[in-house]
Structure formats: C-alpha cells, structure tokens
Scaffold this motif. Structure first.
Motif, short mmCIF file in Angstrom:
data_model
loop_
_atom_site.label_atom_id
_atom_site.label_comp_id
_atom_site.label_asym_id
_atom_site.label_seq_id
_atom_site.Cartn_x
_atom_site.Cartn_y
_atom_site.Cartn_z
N THR A 1 0.81 -1.23 0.00
CA THR A 1 0.00 0.00 0.00
C THR A 1 0.84 1.27 0.00
OG1 THR A 1 -0.16 0.13 2.41
CG2 THR A 1 -1.81 -1.23 1.28
N VAL A 2 2.16 1.14 0.14
CA VAL A 2 3.04 2.33 0.14
C VAL A 2 4.18 2.12 -0.85
CG1 VAL A 2 2.51 2.96 2.54
CG2 VAL A 2 4.44 1.45 2.07
N PRO A 3 4.67 3.21 -1.48
CA PRO A 3 5.73 3.09 -2.48
C PRO A 3 7.15 3.14 -1.91
CG PRO A 3 4.93 5.34 -2.44
CD PRO A 3 4.13 4.59 -1.41
N PHE A 4 7.25 3.14 -0.57
CA PHE A 4 8.56 3.21 0.07
C PHE A 4 8.74 2.02 1.01
CE2 PHE A 4 5.44 6.03 2.06
CZ PHE A 4 5.39 5.54 3.34
N THR A 5 9.96 1.84 1.50
CA THR A 5 10.27 0.71 2.39
C THR A 5 9.67 0.92 3.77
OG1 THR A 5 12.37 0.40 1.22
CG2 THR A 5 12.16 -0.65 3.37
N LEU A 6 9.06 -0.12 4.31
CA LEU A 6 8.54 -0.09 5.68
C LEU A 6 9.38 -1.00 6.57
CD1 LEU A 6 4.61 -0.24 5.50
CD2 LEU A 6 6.00 1.65 6.33
N LEU A 7 9.82 -0.46 7.70
CA LEU A 7 10.59 -1.22 8.68
C LEU A 7 9.71 -1.53 9.89
CD1 LEU A 7 13.84 0.96 8.67
CD2 LEU A 7 13.47 -1.17 7.41
N ALA A 8 9.95 -2.67 10.52
CA ALA A 8 9.21 -3.03 11.73
C ALA A 8 9.73 -2.20 12.90
CB ALA A 8 9.36 -4.51 12.03
N LEU A 9 8.84 -1.44 13.52
CA LEU A 9 9.24 -0.62 14.66
C LEU A 9 8.02 -0.31 15.51
CD1 LEU A 9 11.68 2.43 14.62
CD2 LEU A 9 9.52 2.56 15.84
N ASP A 10 8.16 -0.50 16.80
CA ASP A 10 7.14 -0.12 17.78
C ASP A 10 7.82 0.87 18.72
OD1 ASP A 10 5.47 0.13 20.00
OD2 ASP A 10 4.90 -1.98 20.04
N VAL A 11 7.36 2.13 18.74
CA VAL A 11 8.07 3.15 19.51
C VAL A 11 8.08 2.86 21.01
CG1 VAL A 11 7.70 4.99 17.82
CG2 VAL A 11 6.04 4.68 19.66
N THR A 12 7.24 1.94 21.47
CA THR A 12 7.24 1.59 22.90
C THR A 12 8.20 0.44 23.21
OG1 THR A 12 5.43 -0.01 22.77
CG2 THR A 12 4.82 2.30 23.06
N GLN A 13 8.84 -0.11 22.17
CA GLN A 13 9.77 -1.23 22.34
C GLN A 13 11.16 -0.82 21.88
OE1 GLN A 13 8.80 -4.15 23.79
NE2 GLN A 13 6.73 -3.28 24.01
N GLU A 14 12.04 -0.55 22.85
CA GLU A 14 13.38 -0.04 22.57
C GLU A 14 14.15 -0.91 21.58
OE1 GLU A 14 16.28 2.71 22.79
OE2 GLU A 14 14.55 2.86 24.12
N SER A 15 14.05 -2.23 21.72
CA SER A 15 14.83 -3.13 20.85
C SER A 15 14.44 -2.98 19.39
CB SER A 15 14.66 -4.58 21.30
OG SER A 15 13.29 -4.96 21.21
N THR A 16 13.14 -2.74 19.12
CA THR A 16 12.70 -2.60 17.72
C THR A 16 13.20 -1.29 17.12
OG1 THR A 16 10.56 -1.49 18.17
CG2 THR A 16 10.59 -3.90 18.28
N ILE A 17 13.35 -0.26 17.96
CA ILE A 17 13.88 1.02 17.49
C ILE A 17 15.33 0.85 17.06
CG2 ILE A 17 14.47 3.39 18.16
CD1 ILE A 17 12.08 3.27 20.14
N GLN A 18 16.12 0.22 17.93
CA GLN A 18 17.54 0.02 17.63
C GLN A 18 17.72 -0.83 16.37
OE1 GLN A 18 19.89 1.60 19.16
NE2 GLN A 18 18.61 2.45 20.80
N THR A 19 16.91 -1.88 16.24
CA THR A 19 17.02 -2.78 15.08
C THR A 19 16.68 -2.05 13.79
OG1 THR A 19 16.48 -4.71 16.43
CG2 THR A 19 16.19 -4.94 14.05
N ALA A 20 15.57 -1.29 13.80
CA ALA A 20 15.14 -0.58 12.58
C ALA A 20 16.18 0.46 12.15
CB ALA A 20 13.79 0.08 12.83
N VAL A 21 16.70 1.21 13.12
CA VAL A 21 17.70 2.23 12.78
C VAL A 21 18.96 1.58 12.22
CG1 VAL A 21 19.25 3.98 13.78
CG2 VAL A 21 16.82 3.98 14.37
N GLN A 22 19.35 0.45 12.80
CA GLN A 22 20.56 -0.24 12.31
C GLN A 22 20.36 -0.78 10.90
OE1 GLN A 22 23.53 -0.16 14.09
NE2 GLN A 22 24.19 -0.69 12.01
#
Length: 269
Positions: free
Chosen positions: A42-63
């Motif tokens: 549904t979007v023309p850009f890349t989507l990364l898995a991230l939940d702003v309430t879960q620190e580990s998902t933030i670090q993984t997505a940014v990396q």
C-alpha cells in the motif's frame, strides 16, 4: 545525493501521506509500522518493523536503515495514539500507554538517531505534535498533555543539539481526515457515569471534526517545506484558521475567558 528520511508511523494517515509525498520528490524514504507486512503493497517506500514503545525494535530498525544507506538526514517523529475520556474515568494503564507512545517513544527514536546525525555534523528532527498540545481540552486532556510535553521538550532539546549541526522542529497539525479516531483509545461512555452526557456529546463532536478534517497532503507539503528550509522555525501549526487562531487567543485572553470560550465550543456547562 537524495536525503534519507525515516518516518515513524508511516503506514497510514499523516505518516503515509508524508512518505508518499517525499518519495515523489525524490527522497529516499523509510517508514515504520508495528506490522509492516500488512501494508507492504500500500506504500511506495520501504517499511521497517518498529514499535516506539519497544526499545529493541527502534535500535534494530535504525541499524537496518544505516546498514543500507549509511546515513539518516531527517527523522519525522509521527507515530502516535489518540486517547479520549474523562480523566477521572480513564484507566491509569491507558494514560501510561499514551505517554509511552506519544512522548517517551519519540524521545527513544531521537536518541537512536542522534549519534549518526552528530557524526554527520547535520540532520533534522521533526516532531509531529498537535494543536491540542497548546491547551488542555476537555475529555482530551491526556492527549493534550502528551503532545504539550513533546512541544516543550523539543524547545529544550534543539538548544542542546544545535552545536552538532542538528535542527529540531515541531509541527502541530489540527484535525485531519485520517483513521486516528478509529485507532484512539476511547474511555467507554458509562451508563451510570456523572460525565455520561457531556462526554458522549463531546466525543461525537470530536469524531465529526476528524471526519471533516483537512487532506493529510497539506501536512506532507508543510513537512517538505520545513525540510527544505535551511533555517526552520521552532514551531509550525497546520490546520484550519480557527484551530490555529485558538492558540493566539490563548496567549492574549484572560485564562477564565479562554476557558469559557472552550466550554461554549464544546457546549459544556
């Protein structure tokens, strides 16, 4: 070389509109979603898995983003959650969740990207707040508080990071036609509640405002102009004239006069 942009909450609503618009303008756009597989087509850009309430998902997505692109030029902190209800009847866990998502979450994402922006000696962080963050609104007080907190901390944060060549800006939308009303937490209208009529009527009015709100593309165009501005302002407001004017009135009117104006607007006694 196109700028690399990370947008939290990029799968729907304002975040999706910003991502689509910047993608069309030639930016390298990464959005985030808690469940990107649901929105991948549904979007023309890349989507990364991230939940702003879960620190580990933030670090993984940014990396993941850094491994692919090697830099982050712009962060748009857009992920958020709505919450309505009489403050007395709103469960404390729901209040905490709203702050986790709307306040602590954006701070965690900022912390994750700042080392890279500092090493680049440049970057721009745009926090999506709300016109509701400029005033305590009846039955939306928790939401007002979360967005008001983000407004204030941006003012302080931008002075601290300016020395590293990093810009920080708030952009406060009014009511836009998005799915936030369906996704927000509504404290139930309780049959025996002393707030039943006033809250029920206010809830109906709030939902009408969102349904009749502006096109999210207006927000996308504003965010694009902020990114392109070499010396952006601290605060931007995007919305209907009366919504933006309400902030001006709060500055100039006596407190009780302004309170009465709000109560009349919401038809409260």
């Amino acid at each position: 070389m196109p700028k690399v942009v990370l947008i939290t909450g990029g799968s729907s609503g304002i975040g999706k509109a910003i991502g689509e618009y910047l993608h069309q303008k030639g930016y390298t756009v990464y959005g985030t979603s808690r469940n990107p597989s649901k929105y991948i087509d549904t979007v023309p850009f890349t989507l990364l898995a991230l939940d702003v309430t879960q620190e580990s998902t933030i670090q993984t997505a940014v990396q993941i983003l850094l491994d692919k692109e090697g830099r982050i030029d712009v962060l748009v902190n857009n992920a958020g959650v709505g919450i309505t209800g009489p403050i007395e009847e709103t469960p404390v866990e729901e209040i905490r969740n709203a702050f986790e998502t709307n306040f602590y979450g954006p701070l965690s994402v900022i912390k994750a990207v700042l080392p890279t922006m500092r090493n680049q000696n440049g970057g721009h962080i745009i926090n999506v707040t709300s016109i509701a963050g400029y005033m305590g609104l009846p039955y939306r007080g928790i939401y007002s508080a979360t967005k008001g907190a983000l407004e204030l901390i941006t003012e302080a944060y931008r002075m601290e990071v300016k020395q590293f060549g990093v810009q920080m800006t708030n952009v406060a939308p009014g009511d836009f036609a998005t799915n936030i009303a369906s996704g927000r937490y509504h404290a139930p209208v309780l049959e025996n509640s002393p707030y039943k009529k006033a809250y029920g009527d206010t809830l109906e009015m709030m939902n009408e405002h969102v349904d009749g709100g502006s096109d999210p593309k207006i927000m996308a165009e504003k965010v694009h102009s902020i990114i392109e501005n070499a010396s952006p302002k601290i605060h931007y407001k995007v919305g209907a004239f009366l919504q933006k004017f309400s902030i001006v009135l709060k500055r100039i009117l006596p407190d009780k006069v302004y309170e009465r104006m709000l109560m009349n607007h919401y038809k409260l006694k």
